[in-house]
Design an enzyme around this catalytic site. Structure first.
Site, mmCIF file in Angstrom:
data_model
loop_
_atom_site.group_PDB
_atom_site.id
_atom_site.type_symbol
_atom_site.label_atom_id
_atom_site.label_comp_id
_atom_site.label_asym_id
_atom_site.label_seq_id
_atom_site.Cartn_x
_atom_site.Cartn_y
_atom_site.Cartn_z
ATOM 1 N N ALA A 15 -8.971 24.295 0.181
ATOM 2 C CA ALA A 15 -7.841 25.082 0.123
ATOM 3 C C ALA A 15 -8.376 26.514 0.224
ATOM 4 C CB ALA A 15 -7.162 25.040 -0.907
ATOM 5 N N ASP A 16 -7.899 27.386 1.326
ATOM 6 C CA ASP A 16 -8.172 28.756 1.559
ATOM 7 C C ASP A 16 -6.977 29.676 0.560
ATOM 8 O OD1 ASP A 16 -5.896 28.998 3.122
ATOM 9 O OD2 ASP A 16 -7.027 28.798 4.888
#
Lengths: 345, 81
Positions: B33-34
């Site tokens: 996940a960014d």
């Protein structure tokens, strides 16, 4: 200032975003409003905007309102955290006006990342699309070729390339009238195992997607017409875009240097070059004047170039109006629904 | 559906990670996940449960389990009031 606003397209303009904000943004908004078919909401610091607006004469056709937003997301700030921590920033307030249907479209020359994040958070994404992308066709050299993404996504996950292919395919069908667009993946070789990890994984997703995927395409084939939709991440796409748009200028400089001892020929070639120059301008239904529409968000968000002057803002507002009239969001929704059952993880 | 399952659904939808791969021990890094995924997940969870999650609290989450426990606690507090 108020006019018959019933049939006007309502545009929320982030008046604090851009290298020449708010002066040039306000000037552009005033110019765009003279046509009388648009209602503009200038979003930003009220005293500053009032001061800028006072510099211009508004006609009875103009319809401009100021909406207060006391914060600004600056270049260099982390877009995701800045937008969340500055709910009263001009870009966040402008995006919320679209969310609440008080405006039909958003225009911003501010940081691309902040505009994209605001659009994603406040307007939301269309079902099946992970992140918005910027689409454009390559103009005269390859009028039937579209590139996705031109710079909205620097680091991409493999499934984003599939999103880009779908969005590009819709664009090619709808705006270039290509019935079955051929889709290719921009790569360093034509073989299946070429490229970095994300691109290699993307290849397999595209291959099993049900789309008309024709495989990898190399840089020297971009203009060949072999593909109608070329997908790449925004990092590569943005470099490609700027290089492509610079070619004519450098070619002309080089030619002038070579022909400086032959003035008549130089005049002729220069004239020819000026006629040919648009060949390397990126063409799009919605991206005149630099920047582009964010395809995939559930609303119309138009990014203008960060160095936009008033005329660029006018063009950005015009293209946002065009996108509203063309109903691009609903069109994309309908097309996406057709792709959902096929090849999606 | 309990709070944990609801949050798992939200995170899976946003990150496009199969929800079976999101365990209480999973970190945001594990599920790739960014920063925007995380912000989207926080906003979606805030809207779903009607709570606020300040960034300084979110930064303390070591894994998905911490995130879930925090939300469960905030929802319980809200219900008491």
């Amino acid at each position: 200032m108020a006019h018959d606003n019933k049939h006007k397209i309502r545009i929320a303009v982030d008046a604090m975003g851009g290298d020449y904000a708010p002066g040039e943004i306000v000037k552009g908004a005033v110019m765009a409003s003279q046509k009388g078919d648009v209602e503009i909401f200038l979003v930003g610091a009220v005293p500053l905007l009032e001061k800028e607006l006072a510099k211009h004469e508004l006609t009875s056709r103009s319809s401009i309102h100021i909406v207060e937003a006391n914060e600004v997301v600056r270049e260099g700030e982390s877009p995701a955290t800045a937008v969340r921590n500055k709910p009263n920033s001009s870009i966040a307030v402008a995006a919320r006006l679209v969310k609440t249907k008080e405006a039909d479209a958003l225009v911003s020359a501010g940081a691309t990342g902040a505009t994209a994040v605001s659009a994603i958070l406040f307007m939301g994404m269309l079902d099946g699309i992970y992140r918005p992308a910027i689409v454009g066709s390559l103009g005269s050299f390859a009028p039937n070729t579209v590139i996705v993404d031109f710079g909205a996504n620097m680091d991409c996950k493999p499934h984003q390339f599939l999103d880009f292919a779908i969005v590009g395919s819709v664009y090619a069908k709808k705006f270039l009238n290509i019935i079955e667009p051929k889709i290719a993946l921009l790569n360093t070789g034509s073989e299946e195992g070429k490229g970095n990890e994300a691109v290699r994984q993307a290849y397999h997703l595209l291959k099993s997607s049900g789309l008309n995927f024709v495989g990898n395409i190399e840089g020297n084939e971009i203009l060949s017409g072999k593909a109608n939709v070329i997908v790449c991440d925004g990092f590569v796409g943005n470099i490609l875009l700027k290089f492509y748009e610079s070619i004519a200028d450098y070619a002309l400089r080089w030619t002038k240097k070579r022909l400086r001892r032959h003035p008549p020929l130089l005049s002729l070639v220069t004239l020819l070059f000026h006629r040919l120059f648009p060949a390397t301008e990126i063409a799009s239904e919605t991206n005149e004047g630099g920047g582009g529409l964010l395809w995939g968000v559930n609303g119309i968000a138009r990014i203008a170039h960060g160095a936009s002057r008033a005329t660029n803002i006018v063009q950005a507002i015009e293209s946002a109006k065009k996108a509203v009239r063309m109903n691009v969001v609903e069109t994309l929704k309908l097309e996406l629904a057709k792709y959902q059952p096929r090849g999606r993880s | 559906m309990n709070i944990e399952e609801q949050i798992r659904e939200i995170v899976a939808r946003i990150t496009r990670v199969d929800k079976s791969l999101i365990t209480r021990e999973s970190t945001f890094k594990d599920i790739k996940a960014d920063s925007l995924d995380i912000v989207q997940a926080l906003v979606a969870v805030e809207e779903t449960f009607g709570i606020e999650i300040p960034d300084e609290d979110a930064q303390k989450f070591r894994n998905f389990g911490d995130f879930v426990s925090y939300v469960e606690e905030r929802v319980a507090q809200k219900e008491k009031v």
